[in-house]
Design an enzyme around this catalytic site. Structure first.
Site, PDB file in Angstrom:
ATOM      1  CB  SER A 160      -0.886  -0.037   1.254  1.00  0.00           C
ATOM      2  OG  SER A 160      -1.629   1.143   1.370  1.00  0.00           O
TER       3      SER A 160
ATOM      4  CE  LYS B  13      -4.780  -0.034   0.758  1.00  0.00           C
ATOM      5  NZ  LYS B  13      -5.279  -0.892   1.860  1.00  0.00           N
TER       6      LYS B  13
ATOM      7  CE  LYS C 287      -4.074   3.930   2.437  1.00  0.00           C
ATOM      8  NZ  LYS C 287      -5.204   3.261   3.095  1.00  0.00           N
TER       9      LYS C 287
ATOM     10  CG  ASP D  85      -7.913   2.122   1.146  1.00  0.00           C
ATOM     11  OD1 ASP D  85      -9.095   2.503   1.318  1.00  0.00           O
ATOM     12  OD2 ASP D  85      -7.219   1.623   2.064  1.00  0.00           O
TER      13      ASP D  85
ATOM     14  CD  GLU E 232      -8.806  -1.132   1.365  1.00  0.00           C
ATOM     15  OE1 GLU E 232      -7.869  -1.237   0.545  1.00  0.00           O
ATOM     16  OE2 GLU E 232      -8.660  -1.262   2.585  1.00  0.00           O
TER      17      GLU E 232
ATOM     18  CG  ASP F  57     -10.247  -1.176   5.733  1.00  0.00           C
ATOM     19  OD1 ASP F  57     -10.477  -1.574   6.885  1.00  0.00           O
ATOM     20  OD2 ASP F  57      -9.160  -0.620   5.447  1.00  0.00           O
TER      21      ASP F  57
ATOM     22  CE  LYS G 259      -6.899  -2.473   7.375  1.00  0.00           C
ATOM     23  NZ  LYS G 259      -6.985  -1.003   7.474  1.00  0.00           N
TER      24      LYS G 259
ATOM     25  N   GLY H  51      -3.724  -4.151   6.434  1.00  0.00           N
ATOM     26  CA  GLY H  51      -2.632  -3.810   7.347  1.00  0.00           C
ATOM     27  C   GLY H  51      -2.950  -2.560   8.145  1.00  0.00           C
TER      28      GLY H  51
HETATM   29  O1  OSB Z   1      -7.027   1.568   5.034  1.00  0.00           O
HETATM   30  O2  OSB Z   1      -5.780  -0.119   4.872  1.00  0.00           O
HETATM   31  C1  OSB Z   1      -5.976   1.035   5.283  1.00  0.00           C
HETATM   32  C2  OSB Z   1      -2.754   2.408   6.802  1.00  0.00           C
HETATM   33  C3  OSB Z   1      -3.256   3.077   7.903  1.00  0.00           C
HETATM   34  C4  OSB Z   1      -4.602   3.091   8.123  1.00  0.00           C
HETATM   35  C5  OSB Z   1      -5.472   2.435   7.252  1.00  0.00           C
HETATM   36  C6  OSB Z   1      -4.975   1.748   6.150  1.00  0.00           C
HETATM   37  C7  OSB Z   1      -3.588   1.763   5.910  1.00  0.00           C
HETATM   38  C8  OSB Z   1      -2.979   1.150   4.744  1.00  0.00           C
HETATM   39  C9  OSB Z   1      -1.579   0.590   4.866  1.00  0.00           C
HETATM   40  O3  OSB Z   1      -3.506   1.089   3.666  1.00  0.00           O
HETATM   41  C10 OSB Z   1      -1.582  -0.749   5.489  1.00  0.00           C
HETATM   42  C11 OSB Z   1      -0.200  -1.264   5.763  1.00  0.00           C
HETATM   43  O4  OSB Z   1       0.666  -1.183   4.909  1.00  0.00           O
HETATM   44  O5  OSB Z   1      -0.003  -1.792   6.880  1.00  0.00           O
HETATM   45 MG    MG Z   2      -8.246   0.464   3.793  1.00  0.00          MG
END
Ligand code: OSB
Ligand code: MG
Length: 381
Positions: free
Chosen positions: A141, A167, A169, A194, A219, A244, A268, A296
């Site tokens: 991500s 992924k 953001k 996401d 997402e 999520d 998660k 994550g």
């Molecule tokens: O939405 O998955 C998410 C990080 C912080 C808070 C929410 C998210 C995320 C990530 C990274 O997308 C997840 C990771 O690399 O651990």
């Molecule tokens: Mg997410």
């Protein structure tokens, strides 16, 4: 299989503070470092199980925080664990059930009991959970970046190192044009976006245009607590929606799937209250033909190890966000660290979470330690 109930004698809460290698930006804010609890649960034989509570310092992603985790663990959950021996880790979520929500606090303790249980059974955690993969495919991500040029460089380096999907953001104003540039440079990579709840149904025209990019999914485009509008949106989108933030339990997953709010679920462990509930959601999605993947929370090594074990279950058919330790931390708290080789993690075969704890690193990052003893919680007779 040998079988004896676990009597928990001592629980230690280690509060750690670790600096991320690089800031991580989502639609709701930027993380520079991470504060969290590493939980140690010790049995009558001196075996120790490890868990990681994944809540952030601020309630941006969910309502839980590092401080609420401490309050709930110390004042409610730890006393419940000392109440009676535990025959199987599935009993932990049952015992926690009178305490509403606070899923990340619950999952941190429950994960430590799962590790302890697997160690007592002389099984790697993934086998104790019922997994049978030797290796898992993983993606990465990438946070929002100040410039598209910088983003393209990051994507290139992760594609070159072999991550199985990228992924990105997104948020309003940093979506269509940005994705278009990445797609132009990388026409064939598996790619997803996401939004972390940054849109509403009034943005439907923008979201529909993202269908152009052949994303494997989008997402959590809409509100963190919504499943109704997501169902309306899914009807209008070609791209599958993955939920999520909206999924906290098997019941949430069932309702979202029945309503057609998503076609994919991000599981998660912390968000759903532990490995037992994560496995139940997995089993339900397997039955319904809904693909799942493991999300994550910028975990350190212990949380990462739990994610790897969970991902060994069969319906985790899409690559998750469990990237290499080194992409987040200068030095992780497990030995060896999590290594990703051409987009693959080889699942460790040691008993329990499969990685040793690097005590020196753990102590280095630890800013507060609280020890709770069963003997202090005994009901007087
Ligand atoms: O939405 O998955 C998410 C990080 C912080 C808070 C929410 C998210 C995320 C990530 C990274 O997308 C997840 C990771 O690399 O651990
Ligand atoms: Mg997410």
């Amino acid at each position: 299989m040998t079988y004896s109930p676990i009597s928990i004698r001592q629980i230690t809460l280690n509060r750690l503070n670790m600096k991320l290698n690089a800031p991580f930006t989502t639609s709701f804010g930027t993380f520079q470092d991470k504060e969290f609890y590493i939980i140690e649960v010790e049995d009558e034989e001196g075996n120790i199980g490890f868990g990681e509570s994944v809540a952030f310092s601020s309630p941006w992603y969910s309502e839980e925080t590092v401080k609420t985790n401490k309050h709930i663990m110390e004042d409610f959950l730890i006393p419940l664990l000392f109440e009676a021996p535990i025959h199987h880790p599935d009993e932990v979520s049952e015992r926690f059930q009178p305490i509403r929500k606070n899923n990340m606090a619950k999952a941190g303790l429950e994960g430590a009991v799962w590790d302890l249980y697997a160690k007592r059974q002389k099984l790697p955690l993934y086998k104790a959970l019922g997994g049978n993969k030797e290796q898992i495919d993983v993606g990465i991500s990438i946070g929002l970046q100040p410039t598209v040029k910088g983003l393209l460089q990051l994507v290139e380096s992760h594609v070159e190192s072999g991550y199985k999907r990228i992924k990105l953001k997104i948020k309003p104003g940093s979506d269509y044009d940005m994705l278009k540039e990445v797609r132009r440079e990388f026409p064939n990579i598996p790619m997803m976006a996401d939004a972390n709840s940054a849109y509403t149904l009034s943005d439907i025209e923008t979201l529909k245009k993202l269908d152009e990019f052949n994303l494997t999914m989008i997402e959590q485009p809409l509100s963190h607590d919504d499943i109704i509008d997501h169902a309306k949106l899914q009807q209008q989108l070609g791209t599958p929606i993955c939920l999520d933030e909206s999924i906290h339990s098997l019941e949430d997953a069932r309702k979202a799937i029945e309503l057609g709010s998503c076609r994919i679920i991000n599981i998660k462990i912390g968000r759903v209250g532990g490995l037992t509930e994560a496995k139940r959601i997995h089993d339900y999605c397997l039955m319904k033909g809904i693909p799942v993947w493991c999300g994550g929370m910028l975990e350190a090594g212990i949380g990462r190890a739990h994610n790897i074990a969970l991902t060994s279950l069969n319906q985790f058919i899409l690559p998750g966000d469990t990237a290499a330790s080194a992409s987040y931390w200068e030095r992780d708290i497990i030995d060896p660290e999590v290594i990703v080789d051409k987009g693959v993690i080889h699942i460790p075969q040691k008993f329990g979470i499969g990685y040793d704890i690097n005590r020196e690193a753990l102590d280095y990052y630890c800013v507060e330690k609280n020890v709770f003893q069963e003997s202090n919680y005994k009901v007087e007779t």
